[in-house]
Design an enzyme around this catalytic site. Structure first.
Site, short mmCIF file in Angstrom:
data_model
loop_
_atom_site.label_atom_id
_atom_site.label_comp_id
_atom_site.label_asym_id
_atom_site.label_seq_id
_atom_site.Cartn_x
_atom_site.Cartn_y
_atom_site.Cartn_z
N LYS A 191 33.94 29.23 46.40
CA LYS A 191 35.01 28.72 45.54
C LYS A 191 36.16 29.71 45.53
O LYS A 191 36.00 30.89 45.22
CB LYS A 191 34.52 28.52 44.10
CG LYS A 191 35.58 27.83 43.21
CD LYS A 191 35.19 27.81 41.76
CE LYS A 191 35.55 29.09 41.04
NZ LYS A 191 37.03 29.29 40.94
N GLU A 266 31.17 42.49 42.26
CA GLU A 266 32.21 43.50 42.44
C GLU A 266 33.21 43.26 41.32
O GLU A 266 33.94 42.27 41.32
CB GLU A 266 32.86 43.37 43.83
CG GLU A 266 33.67 44.59 44.22
CD GLU A 266 35.13 44.46 43.84
OE1 GLU A 266 35.51 45.04 42.79
OE2 GLU A 266 35.88 43.79 44.55
N CYS A 300 41.34 46.14 42.27
CA CYS A 300 40.28 46.65 41.40
C CYS A 300 40.14 48.16 41.50
O CYS A 300 39.67 48.81 40.57
CB CYS A 300 38.96 45.96 41.71
SG CYS A 300 38.56 45.93 43.46
N GLU A 397 41.24 47.78 31.80
CA GLU A 397 41.82 47.45 33.11
C GLU A 397 43.03 46.54 32.90
O GLU A 397 42.91 45.46 32.34
CB GLU A 397 40.80 46.76 34.00
CG GLU A 397 41.32 46.50 35.41
CD GLU A 397 40.28 45.86 36.31
OE1 GLU A 397 40.24 46.21 37.50
OE2 GLU A 397 39.51 45.01 35.82
#
Length: 495
Positions: A191, A266, A300, A397
């Site tokens: 997806k 991840e 990331c 983050e």
């Protein structure tokens, strides 16, 4: 079925099948008829509609993958043929290089130069994993039973893999997951992120052109809370691989418990950049700037926490701010620009919220700290000083071009490492020093899956990638990625 909107930029002509789902080698509409809008982040305008898969569509895709794995043509292919098919995808990607670069840039917003790098790495990943297809093997094991047996192990494909990829590297993250799974012999339902489906659908066209057996690769788009959730919970899925936020990663884990799927994650990062006083300060400043402003900070591993020894703090932070102020921000297709927009209105609002938080908590913007222009999802590259570890800017983050700079006054490596490790995340870090012995010692003390020395954001298909702590489970790339998609079987024969 809604397809790519008429009268848009010419590069969208490269999508032959509009926005349909790719299931069992067929292009199909979502059963609900629902679609989702795709936006050009440089303008905020809708450029395409694509099918929005729901639970029923996911079920069709999973069952196609299941049939292909359990007894279809894919299951009968030799490792050598699997490798040849992956190599063929690399060749087709190379042929359509410019088309993929344009789609990636218009969909995600990143500068065209960055998209070229992504596509190049995607090609290399397919070729690297094509080689692994014929090198997945077990070993013989001596036993101590006192009577003769022969024991050996094999590595077998885990089965049907559900793969959910993010919007920051739409094509590359898809390839990081597809290539090792297919090399290992798994079948896949992938997806795309709902914000960035275009290049992934173009990739589906290549799988069809390369004549992959029906059901081996199924590619859909849809929202995480519907299609993604259905994939993670589906009882016929053996493995889930997810790249995205830590919050959603935890939801994936909970959804996968129904049949105890194997899971690799991840997830988020808040990577420290540690500049020791003996570092090449010009190189460190350039590396810190590149480490946070690359891909609009939507990485990331972005080096978002900058720690500089107090004796050189002002010089390094000033140099990073100078680089931030020199960055030309604008649409990614204009090759005179250095940085594009954020991917979506939602992400733009999130970063702007952190700017507000920084002001409220007393952080000082040495550069940026505000939106750029009044069209699209642009913000200015931002450098904050006067930050502390209890600020949201430092703890959370941001996923934008925002770096927080903090001085330290310690020369003890254990205490420096403790500062770098003061985070829930452990994805990556970089250390800057001319003393390689000291840098290596510090690298060994930092709790992260990757530590770069005198560089940042260096990737290779052979190099394992993943995180410690809340940055995830398992590794992408290299031999370790193959292990994610295989089961070990022990066979013992009495002689």
């Amino acid at each position: 079925m809604a397809s790519v909107i008429d009268n848009v930029d010419a590069h969208l002509k490269y999508l032959k099948h509009g926005g349909k789902l790719f299931i069992n080698n067929q292009w199909v509409d979502a059963k609900s008829g629902k679609t989702l809008d795709v936006f050009d982040p440089s303008t905020g305008k809708v450029i395409a509609h694509v099918a929005a898969a729901d639970k029923e569509d996911v079920d069709d895709a999973v069952m196609a993958a299941r049939a292909a794995f359990d007894g279809g043509k894919w299951s009968q292919l030799t490792p050598s043929v699997r490798g040849q098919l992956l190599w063929k995808i690399a060749e087709l990607l190379e042929r359509d290089f410019d088309a993929f670069c344009h789609l990636e840039t218009v969909d995600n917003g990143k500068p065209l130069a960055f998209s070229r790098g992504d596509v190049t790495l995607a090609i290399d990943m397919f070729r690297y994993m094509a080689g692994w297809a014929t090198k997945i093997r077990g070993e013989t094991t001596p036993l101590s039973l006192g009577f003769p047996h022969l024991s050996y192990t094999t590595r077998e494909p885990v089965g049907v893999a559900a793969q959910i990829v993010p919007w920051n590297f739409p094509l590359l993250m898809a390839v990081w997951k597809l290539a090792p799974a297919l090399a290992a012999g798994c079948t896949v339902v992938l997806k795309s992120a709902e914000q960035t489906p275009l290049s992934v659908y173009k990739l589906a066209e290549l799988f069809q052109e390369a004549e992959f057996p029906a059901g081996a690769v199924n590619i859909i788009s849809g929202f995480g809370e519907t299609a993604g959730a259905a994939m993670a919970a589906h009882p016929a899925v053996d493995k889930v691989a997810f790249t995205g936020s830590t919050e959603v990663g935890k939801m994936i884990v909970r959804a996968a418990t129904g049949n105890l799927k194997k899971v690799t994650l991840e997830l988020g990062g808040k990577s420290p950049v540690v500049v020791l006083p003996d570092a090449d300060l010009d190189a460190a400043a350039a590396g810190a700037a590149a480490g946070i402003f690359y891909n609009q900070g939507q990485v990331c591993t972005a080096g978002s926490r900058l720690y500089v020894h107090k004796t050189v703090f002002d010089r390094v932070v000033g140099a990073v701010a100078d680089r931030a102020n020199a960055i030309k921000v604008g649409p990614g297709l204009d090759e005179s620009n250095d940085m594009g927009p954020l991917v979506s209105q939602e992400q733009h609002d999130r970063v702007m919220g952190f700017f507000d938080s920084g002001r409220e908590e007393g952080a000082r913007a040495v550069a940026g700290g505000e939106r750029h222009g009044d069209t699209g999802y642009f913000v200015k590259p931002t450098v904050y000083a006067d930050t502390t570890h209890d600020m949201r800017l430092v703890r959370e983050e941001i996923f934008g071009p925002v770096i927080t700079a903090m001085p330290y006054d310690d020369d003890d490596l254990d205490r420096i490492a403790a500062i770098a490790n003061d985070s829930d995340f452990g994805l990556a870090a970089s250390v800057w020093s001319r003393d390689i012995s000291k840098a290596l010692k510090l690298a060994g003390k930092i709790k992260s899956g990757t530590v770069w020395i005198n560089s940042h954001n260096v990737y290779d298909a052979a190099l394992p990638f993943g995180g410690f702590k809340q940055s995830g489970w398992g590794r992408e790339m290299g031999e370790y990625a193959i292990q994610n998609y295989t089961e070990v079987k022990a066979v013992t024969v009495k002689l």
